[in-house]
Design an enzyme around this catalytic site. Structure first.
Site, short mmCIF file in Angstrom:
data_model
loop_
_atom_site.label_atom_id
_atom_site.label_comp_id
_atom_site.label_asym_id
_atom_site.label_seq_id
_atom_site.Cartn_x
_atom_site.Cartn_y
_atom_site.Cartn_z
N LYS A 138 0.85 -1.19 0.00
CA LYS A 138 0.00 0.00 0.00
C LYS A 138 0.89 1.25 0.00
CE LYS A 138 -2.31 1.63 3.73
NZ LYS A 138 -2.14 3.09 3.78
N ASP A 140 -3.46 4.35 -1.71
CA ASP A 140 -4.38 4.77 -0.65
C ASP A 140 -4.34 6.30 -0.51
OD1 ASP A 140 -5.89 4.93 1.70
OD2 ASP A 140 -4.24 4.28 2.99
N LYS A 181 -7.28 8.18 -0.62
CA LYS A 181 -8.55 8.59 0.02
C LYS A 181 -9.10 9.89 -0.57
CE LYS A 181 -7.38 6.55 4.55
NZ LYS A 181 -5.93 6.33 4.44
N ASP A 220 -13.55 15.00 -2.83
CA ASP A 220 -13.64 16.33 -3.45
C ASP A 220 -14.93 16.34 -4.27
OD1 ASP A 220 -12.98 18.88 -4.60
OD2 ASP A 220 -10.86 18.41 -4.34
N THR A 270 -10.27 3.85 11.06
CA THR A 270 -10.13 2.99 12.24
C THR A 270 -9.50 3.73 13.41
OG1 THR A 270 -8.16 2.13 11.16
CG2 THR A 270 -10.09 0.73 11.11
N ARG A 328 2.87 -0.70 10.68
CA ARG A 328 3.96 -0.69 11.66
C ARG A 328 4.32 -2.03 12.28
NH1 ARG A 328 1.22 4.45 14.32
NH2 ARG A 328 -0.52 3.25 13.45
O1 C5P Z 1 0.76 1.01 11.01
P1 C5P Z 1 -0.68 0.58 10.87
O2 C5P Z 1 -0.83 -0.93 10.75
O3 C5P Z 1 -1.58 1.19 11.91
O4 C5P Z 1 -1.11 1.17 9.43
C1 C5P Z 1 -2.42 1.13 8.95
C2 C5P Z 1 -2.46 1.75 7.60
O5 C5P Z 1 -3.81 1.74 7.13
C3 C5P Z 1 -2.01 3.20 7.54
O6 C5P Z 1 -1.31 3.38 6.30
C4 C5P Z 1 -3.28 4.01 7.55
O7 C5P Z 1 -3.17 5.22 6.84
C5 C5P Z 1 -4.25 3.07 6.83
N1 C5P Z 1 -5.67 3.23 7.14
C6 C5P Z 1 -6.17 3.14 8.44
N2 C5P Z 1 -7.52 3.29 8.67
C7 C5P Z 1 -8.37 3.49 7.65
C8 C5P Z 1 -7.86 3.58 6.34
C9 C5P Z 1 -6.50 3.43 6.12
O8 C5P Z 1 -5.41 2.90 9.36
N3 C5P Z 1 -9.67 3.55 7.88
#
Ligand code: C5P
Length: 240
Positions: free
Chosen positions: A33, A60, A62, A65, A123, A215
């Site tokens: 991603k 990603d 998002k 607009d 989330t 992460r």
């Molecule tokens: O590091 P982590 O596992 O928390 O990363 C989650 C990834 O998913 C990040 O790149 C974040 O921008 C993305 N994301 C999210 N929640 C959403 C949509 C995308 O955490 N609803």
């Protein structure tokens, strides 16, 4: 797309991305991603370079607009060859329909248009925050289900949601409507800024189509080992 483990490449530069990817065996085809951090630093070439290395790419960005702007932007993104792109469902049904039309217009004949999913509630958003800051006076589950129905009615291929809503979305909108779920943590991982988290096993049991993990893999002492540990947990549970 179903059953994918998508690695969130939340790095600041192309150099860091390729250093990270070099740890994996060349034969390992990954689904990665590219988010705002990386795309805004490196530009569109990051997508084409990842595709050249045979990785599947979720771009990603998002988008949110007016319909015309999103339509034109999606036309451009389709030309980059990403496999999956997204918008915010809060942009509305006209914007989501315009996004799909833009992707179709930008996809060369004979090629498959990128799938497009809608973000419902991030989330990182809690129910209390959604109610007090967005003034949405329902439960977070109701808000997510509402956005998911709106997204499906607007031609979206699926939604981004937490594991906690995925089961209900799957049962009300069908198994072909994708549920892509970030906020995935092993029980031993740090939660960080995520609020509605789940383990890979729980996500699979809930019927999630694909998980997004950042992460816990990218910041791990041994990212390859963490990737396979999460992959085993995700693939090891069969959906009943
Ligand atoms: O590091 P982590 O596992 O928390 O990363 C989650 C990834 O998913 C990040 O790149 C974040 O921008 C993305 N994301 C999210 N929640 C959403 C949509 C995308 O955490 N609803």
């Amino acid at each position: 797309m179903n059953n994918s483990l998508i690695i969130a490449l939340d790095f600041a530069s192309k150099q860091q991305v390729f250093q990270f990817l070099e740890r994996f065996d060349d034969s390992e085809s990954l689904f990665v991603k590219v988010g705002m951090e990386l795309f805004y630093q490196e530009g569109p070439s990051i997508v084409t370079e990842l595709k050249d290395k045979n990785h599947q790419v979720f771009l990603d960005l998002k988008l949110h607009d007016i319909p015309n702007t999103v339509n034109k932007a999606m036309k451009g993104l389709a030309r980059l060859g990403a496999d999956l792109v997204n918008v915010h469902a809060a942009g509305g049904s006209a914007m989501m329909t315009a996004a799909i039309e833009g992707l179709e217009a930008g996809t060369s004949s004979g090629l498959v248009r990128p799938k497009c999913i809608a973000v419902t509630q991030l989330t990182s958003t809690s129910e209390q925050q959604m109610q007090s800051e967005q003034l949405i006076p329902v439960s977070i589950e109701e808000s997510v289900l509402h956005y998911a129905g709106l997204a499906q009615g607007s031609g979206m291929d699926g939604v981004v949601c937490s594991t906690w809503e995925a089961g209900k979305i799957r049962s009300s909108l069908g198994p072909d409507f994708l549920t892509v779920t970030p906020g995935i943590r092993l029980s031993t991982d740090a939660v960080q800024d995520q609020k509605r988290i789940a383990t890979p096993e729980t996500a699979k049991q809930a019927g999630v189509s694909a998980i997004v993990v950042g992460r816990p893999i990218t910041q791990a002492a041994d990212p390859v080992e963490s990737y396979f540990q999460i992959k085993r947990a995700w693939e090891g549970v069969s959906l009943t």
